[in-house]
Design a protein around this motif. Structure first.
Motif, PDB file in Angstrom:
ATOM      1  N   MET A   1       1.006  -1.189  -0.010  1.00 11.98           N
ATOM      2  CA  MET A   1      -0.213  -0.064  -0.049  1.00 11.98           C
ATOM      3  C   MET A   1       1.026   1.271  -0.118  1.00 11.98           C
ATOM      4  O   MET A   1       2.088   1.055  -0.498  1.00 11.98           O
ATOM      5  CB  MET A   1      -0.769  -0.280   1.106  1.00 11.98           C
ATOM      6  CG  MET A   1      -2.687  -0.775   1.692  1.00 11.98           C
ATOM      7  SD  MET A   1      -2.832  -1.938   0.734  1.00 11.98           S
ATOM      8  CE  MET A   1      -2.428  -2.133  -1.090  1.00 11.98           C
ATOM      9  N   PRO A   2       0.237   2.168  -0.267  1.00  9.40           N
ATOM     10  CA  PRO A   2       0.681   3.186  -0.344  1.00  9.40           C
ATOM     11  C   PRO A   2       1.474   4.097   1.236  1.00  9.40           C
ATOM     12  O   PRO A   2       1.429   3.173   1.911  1.00  9.40           O
ATOM     13  CB  PRO A   2      -0.848   3.924  -0.179  1.00  9.40           C
ATOM     14  CG  PRO A   2      -1.409   3.273   0.303  1.00  9.40           C
ATOM     15  CD  PRO A   2      -1.280   2.062   0.536  1.00  9.40           C
ATOM     16  N   LEU A  54     -10.964   5.076  -4.807  1.00  4.45           N
ATOM     17  CA  LEU A  54     -11.156   5.612  -3.440  1.00  4.45           C
ATOM     18  C   LEU A  54     -10.190   6.228  -2.940  1.00  4.45           C
ATOM     19  O   LEU A  54      -9.699   4.971  -2.235  1.00  4.45           O
ATOM     20  CB  LEU A  54     -12.252   6.027  -3.410  1.00  4.45           C
ATOM     21  CG  LEU A  54     -13.971   6.443  -3.651  1.00  4.45           C
ATOM     22  CD1 LEU A  54     -15.074   5.875  -3.246  1.00  4.45           C
ATOM     23  CD2 LEU A  54     -13.973   7.518  -4.551  1.00  4.45           C
ATOM     24  N   LYS A  55      -9.944   6.835  -2.783  1.00  5.53           N
ATOM     25  CA  LYS A  55      -9.832   8.681  -2.414  1.00  5.53           C
ATOM     26  C   LYS A  55      -9.275   9.199  -3.206  1.00  5.53           C
ATOM     27  O   LYS A  55      -9.491  10.132  -4.066  1.00  5.53           O
ATOM     28  CB  LYS A  55     -10.217   9.205  -1.482  1.00  5.53           C
ATOM     29  CG  LYS A  55     -10.988   8.540  -0.545  1.00  5.53           C
ATOM     30  CD  LYS A  55     -11.292   9.819   1.138  1.00  5.53           C
ATOM     31  CE  LYS A  55     -11.684   8.840   2.596  1.00  5.53           C
ATOM     32  NZ  LYS A  55     -11.496   9.992   3.237  1.00  5.53           N
ATOM     33  N   GLY A  56      -8.063   8.813  -3.436  1.00  4.22           N
ATOM     34  CA  GLY A  56      -6.818   9.711  -4.129  1.00  4.22           C
ATOM     35  C   GLY A  56      -7.126   9.920  -5.438  1.00  4.22           C
ATOM     36  O   GLY A  56      -6.666  11.223  -5.901  1.00  4.22           O
ATOM     37  N   GLU A 111      -5.928   5.368 -11.472  1.00  7.20           N
ATOM     38  CA  GLU A 111      -5.111   5.767  -9.713  1.00  7.20           C
ATOM     39  C   GLU A 111      -4.176   7.022  -9.670  1.00  7.20           C
ATOM     40  O   GLU A 111      -3.330   7.421 -10.366  1.00  7.20           O
ATOM     41  CB  GLU A 111      -3.887   4.536  -9.789  1.00  7.20           C
ATOM     42  CG  GLU A 111      -4.585   3.338  -9.040  1.00  7.20           C
ATOM     43  CD  GLU A 111      -5.319   3.738  -7.101  1.00  7.20           C
ATOM     44  OE1 GLU A 111      -5.817   4.634  -7.216  1.00  7.20           O
ATOM     45  OE2 GLU A 111      -4.837   2.704  -7.077  1.00  7.20           O
ATOM     46  N   ASP A 112      -4.191   7.703  -8.719  1.00  9.30           N
ATOM     47  CA  ASP A 112      -3.371   8.871  -8.273  1.00  9.30           C
ATOM     48  C   ASP A 112      -1.612   8.180  -8.217  1.00  9.30           C
ATOM     49  O   ASP A 112      -1.267   8.825  -8.460  1.00  9.30           O
ATOM     50  CB  ASP A 112      -3.768   9.320  -7.432  1.00  9.30           C
ATOM     51  CG  ASP A 112      -3.760   8.412  -5.966  1.00  9.30           C
ATOM     52  OD1 ASP A 112      -4.000   7.095  -5.968  1.00  9.30           O
ATOM     53  OD2 ASP A 112      -3.783   9.610  -5.218  1.00  9.30           O
ATOM     54  N   ILE A 113      -1.317   6.982  -7.523  1.00 10.72           N
ATOM     55  CA  ILE A 113       0.688   6.894  -7.128  1.00 10.72           C
ATOM     56  C   ILE A 113      -0.236   5.095  -7.193  1.00 10.72           C
ATOM     57  O   ILE A 113      -1.252   3.923  -7.452  1.00 10.72           O
ATOM     58  CB  ILE A 113       0.542   7.054  -5.994  1.00 10.72           C
ATOM     59  CG1 ILE A 113       1.700   6.939  -6.228  1.00 10.72           C
ATOM     60  CG2 ILE A 113      -0.424   6.394  -5.166  1.00 10.72           C
ATOM     61  CD1 ILE A 113       2.898   7.841  -4.887  1.00 10.72           C
ATOM     62  N   ASP A 115       2.670   2.488  -6.423  1.00 11.31           N
ATOM     63  CA  ASP A 115       3.808   2.671  -5.222  1.00 11.31           C
ATOM     64  C   ASP A 115       4.321   1.339  -5.409  1.00 11.31           C
ATOM     65  O   ASP A 115       4.911   0.656  -6.004  1.00 11.31           O
ATOM     66  CB  ASP A 115       2.856   3.360  -3.862  1.00 11.31           C
ATOM     67  CG  ASP A 115       4.321   3.143  -2.907  1.00 11.31           C
ATOM     68  OD1 ASP A 115       5.240   3.100  -3.493  1.00 11.31           O
ATOM     69  OD2 ASP A 115       3.272   3.257  -1.456  1.00 11.31           O
ATOM     70  N   THR A 116       4.159   0.294  -3.770  1.00 11.88           N
ATOM     71  CA  THR A 116       4.487  -0.727  -4.652  1.00 11.88           C
ATOM     72  C   THR A 116       3.504  -1.651  -4.647  1.00 11.88           C
ATOM     73  O   THR A 116       3.891  -2.728  -5.663  1.00 11.88           O
ATOM     74  CB  THR A 116       3.587  -1.971  -2.633  1.00 11.88           C
ATOM     75  OG1 THR A 116       2.284  -2.144  -2.826  1.00 11.88           O
ATOM     76  CG2 THR A 116       4.410  -1.224  -1.618  1.00 11.88           C
ATOM     77  N   GLY A 117       2.447  -1.312  -5.262  1.00 17.54           N
ATOM     78  CA  GLY A 117       1.929  -2.155  -6.839  1.00 17.54           C
ATOM     79  C   GLY A 117       0.645  -2.739  -6.050  1.00 17.54           C
ATOM     80  O   GLY A 117      -0.156  -3.656  -6.466  1.00 17.54           O
ATOM     81  N   MET A 118       0.699  -3.472  -4.605  1.00 18.82           N
ATOM     82  CA  MET A 118       0.249  -3.917  -4.396  1.00 18.82           C
ATOM     83  C   MET A 118      -1.453  -4.094  -4.450  1.00 18.82           C
ATOM     84  O   MET A 118      -2.550  -5.111  -4.564  1.00 18.82           O
ATOM     85  CB  MET A 118      -0.137  -3.922  -2.581  1.00 18.82           C
ATOM     86  CG  MET A 118       1.189  -4.551  -2.154  1.00 18.82           C
ATOM     87  SD  MET A 118       2.104  -6.451  -2.898  1.00 18.82           S
ATOM     88  CE  MET A 118       1.284  -7.377  -1.652  1.00 18.82           C
ATOM     89  N   THR A 119      -2.347  -3.052  -4.343  1.00 20.98           N
ATOM     90  CA  THR A 119      -3.252  -2.411  -4.414  1.00 20.98           C
ATOM     91  C   THR A 119      -3.637  -2.899  -6.325  1.00 20.98           C
ATOM     92  O   THR A 119      -4.859  -3.364  -6.375  1.00 20.98           O
ATOM     93  CB  THR A 119      -3.758  -0.299  -4.214  1.00 20.98           C
ATOM     94  OG1 THR A 119      -3.192  -0.300  -3.113  1.00 20.98           O
ATOM     95  CG2 THR A 119      -5.307  -0.150  -4.496  1.00 20.98           C
ATOM     96  N   ASP A 171      -2.833  11.930  -0.116  1.00 15.88           N
ATOM     97  CA  ASP A 171      -2.763  13.052   1.491  1.00 15.88           C
ATOM     98  C   ASP A 171      -2.339  12.747   2.470  1.00 15.88           C
ATOM     99  O   ASP A 171      -1.272  11.541   2.612  1.00 15.88           O
ATOM    100  CB  ASP A 171      -4.457  12.332   1.850  1.00 15.88           C
ATOM    101  CG  ASP A 171      -4.533  10.894   2.633  1.00 15.88           C
ATOM    102  OD1 ASP A 171      -4.506   9.965   1.635  1.00 15.88           O
ATOM    103  OD2 ASP A 171      -4.879  10.373   3.564  1.00 15.88           O
ATOM    104  N   ARG A 177      -5.741  16.893   0.146  1.00 13.74           N
ATOM    105  CA  ARG A 177      -5.509  15.710  -1.164  1.00 13.74           C
ATOM    106  C   ARG A 177      -5.750  17.043  -2.280  1.00 13.74           C
ATOM    107  O   ARG A 177      -5.665  17.096  -3.319  1.00 13.74           O
ATOM    108  CB  ARG A 177      -6.277  15.227  -0.803  1.00 13.74           C
ATOM    109  CG  ARG A 177      -6.751  13.894  -0.159  1.00 13.74           C
ATOM    110  CD  ARG A 177      -7.698  12.952  -0.420  1.00 13.74           C
ATOM    111  NE  ARG A 177      -8.320  11.973   0.997  1.00 13.74           N
ATOM    112  CZ  ARG A 177      -7.854  10.996   0.676  1.00 13.74           C
ATOM    113  NH1 ARG A 177      -6.620   9.971  -0.396  1.00 13.74           N
ATOM    114  NH2 ARG A 177      -7.695   9.940   1.472  1.00 13.74           N
ATOM    115  N   LYS A 198       7.759   3.298   5.044  1.00 12.72           N
ATOM    116  CA  LYS A 198       6.038   2.471   5.592  1.00 12.72           C
ATOM    117  C   LYS A 198       6.977   0.868   5.712  1.00 12.72           C
ATOM    118  O   LYS A 198       8.239   0.534   5.735  1.00 12.72           O
ATOM    119  CB  LYS A 198       5.353   2.091   4.237  1.00 12.72           C
ATOM    120  CG  LYS A 198       4.664   2.658   3.556  1.00 12.72           C
ATOM    121  CD  LYS A 198       3.389   2.221   2.683  1.00 12.72           C
ATOM    122  CE  LYS A 198       4.299   2.524   1.215  1.00 12.72           C
ATOM    123  NZ  LYS A 198       2.984   1.866   0.282  1.00 12.72           N
TER     124      LYS A 198
END
Ligand code: PRP
Length: 198
Positions: A1-2, A54-56, A111-113, A115-119, A171, A177, A198
Motif C-alpha cells: 500500500m501506499p 477512492l479516494k486519491g 490511480e493517483d499513484i 507505489d508497491t503495486g499491491m493495490t 494525503d 488532498r 512504511k
C-alpha cells in the motif's frame, strides 16, 4: 500500500510540516491532456469506462475524463489494506464495489499513484475475472523504486523518486488532498519516522 499516513505524536503541530512543490498544477494538467490524447488514439472508436480507486484517484479521474474526447463513463471502487503487513501479505480488501458491470467494456483503471503495486495487482485480478473487452491502467505518479508486485501501468504521468508526496488527491492523515500540485511533505523530526517510511 501506499505511503504510511498515520500521524505520529507531533502530527497535530501542523506548522512543523512543510510542502515543497515537486510537480506544478500546470504540468499536471498538460500531462493529463497528453495522456487523454494517447488513450483516445489507442482506442479511437471505443466507449471508454474509467474506474477510479477512492479516494486519491478522484481528481485524476475527473480531469482525465473531461480531457478524453468521445464517449466516456466512469465508476468508483474502494479498497482497504492492513497497514504495513499488507506489503508482504498482499492483503487488500474490497470495501466498495463498482455500481455497474465491466463485462465487455474497455476499462481504464485510474490511480493517483503506483507505489508497491499491491493495490493494482488486486484490482487487475478482480477486473480480469469480470471479462472486460480491454483492461488498461493509467497512473498519474509512478514510484518504481517501491514496487513489490509485478505490475505496470500503460499510461504514466510522472515517474517520481521515493519521497513522501501529497497533493492532487494524495494525503497525509487526510490532509493536502486538495492541493492543485504534487509536493514533497517534510515533517518535524518526531513525526518523520512514522510517516516517511512504511
Ligand atoms: C493509495 C493510492 C493507491 C495505493 C497505491 O491509496 O490511491 O490506491 O495507495 O499504493 P500501492 O501501490 O502501494 O498499493 P490509499 O490506500 O493511500 O488510499 P486513499 O486513496 O484513500 O488515500
Amino acid at each position: 500500500m501506499p505511503q504510511s499516513k498515520k500521524p505520529g505524536p507531533q502530527a497535530t503541530k501542523a506548522p512543523r510540516e512543510s510542502v515543497r512543490i515537486l510537480i506544478t498544477g500546470g504540468r499536471i494538467q498538460r500531462r493529463i491532456q497528453e495522456i487523454a490524447k494517447q488513450i483516445r488514439k489507442d482506442f479511437p472508436d471505443e466507449p471508454l469506462h474509467l474506474v477510479s480507486v477512492l479516494k486519491g484517484g478522484v481528481f485524476f479521474l475527473t480531469d482525465l475524463a473531461r480531457s478524453i474526447s468521445g464517449e466516456v463513463s466512469f465508476d468508483f471502487i474502494a479498497v482497504s489494506s492492513y497497514g504495513q503487513n499488507t506489503h508482504s501479505s498482499g492483503q487488500v480488501r474490497l470495501t466498495r464495489d463498482l455500481d455497474s458491470s465491466v463485462e465487455g467494456k474497455t476499462v481504464i483503471v485510474v490511480e493517483d499513484i503506483l507505489d508497491t503495486g499491491m493495490t493494482l495487482q488486486y484490482l487487475l485480478r478482480l477486473f480480469e475475472q469480470r471479462k472486460p473487452k480491454h483492461l488498461r491502467v493509467a497512473v498519474l505518479l509512478d514510484k518504481p523504486e517501491r514496487r513489490i508486485a509485478d505490475v505496470r501501468a500503460d499510461y504514466v504521468g510522472f515517474s517520481i523518486p521515493n519521497e513522501f508526496v501529497v497533493g492532487y488527491g494524495l494525503d497525509y492523515a487526510e490532509r493536502y488532498r486538495n492541493l492543485r500540485y504534487v509536493g514533497i511533505l517534510t515533517l518535524g523530526s518526531d513525526t518523520k519516522k512514522d510517516a516517511a517510511k512504511k
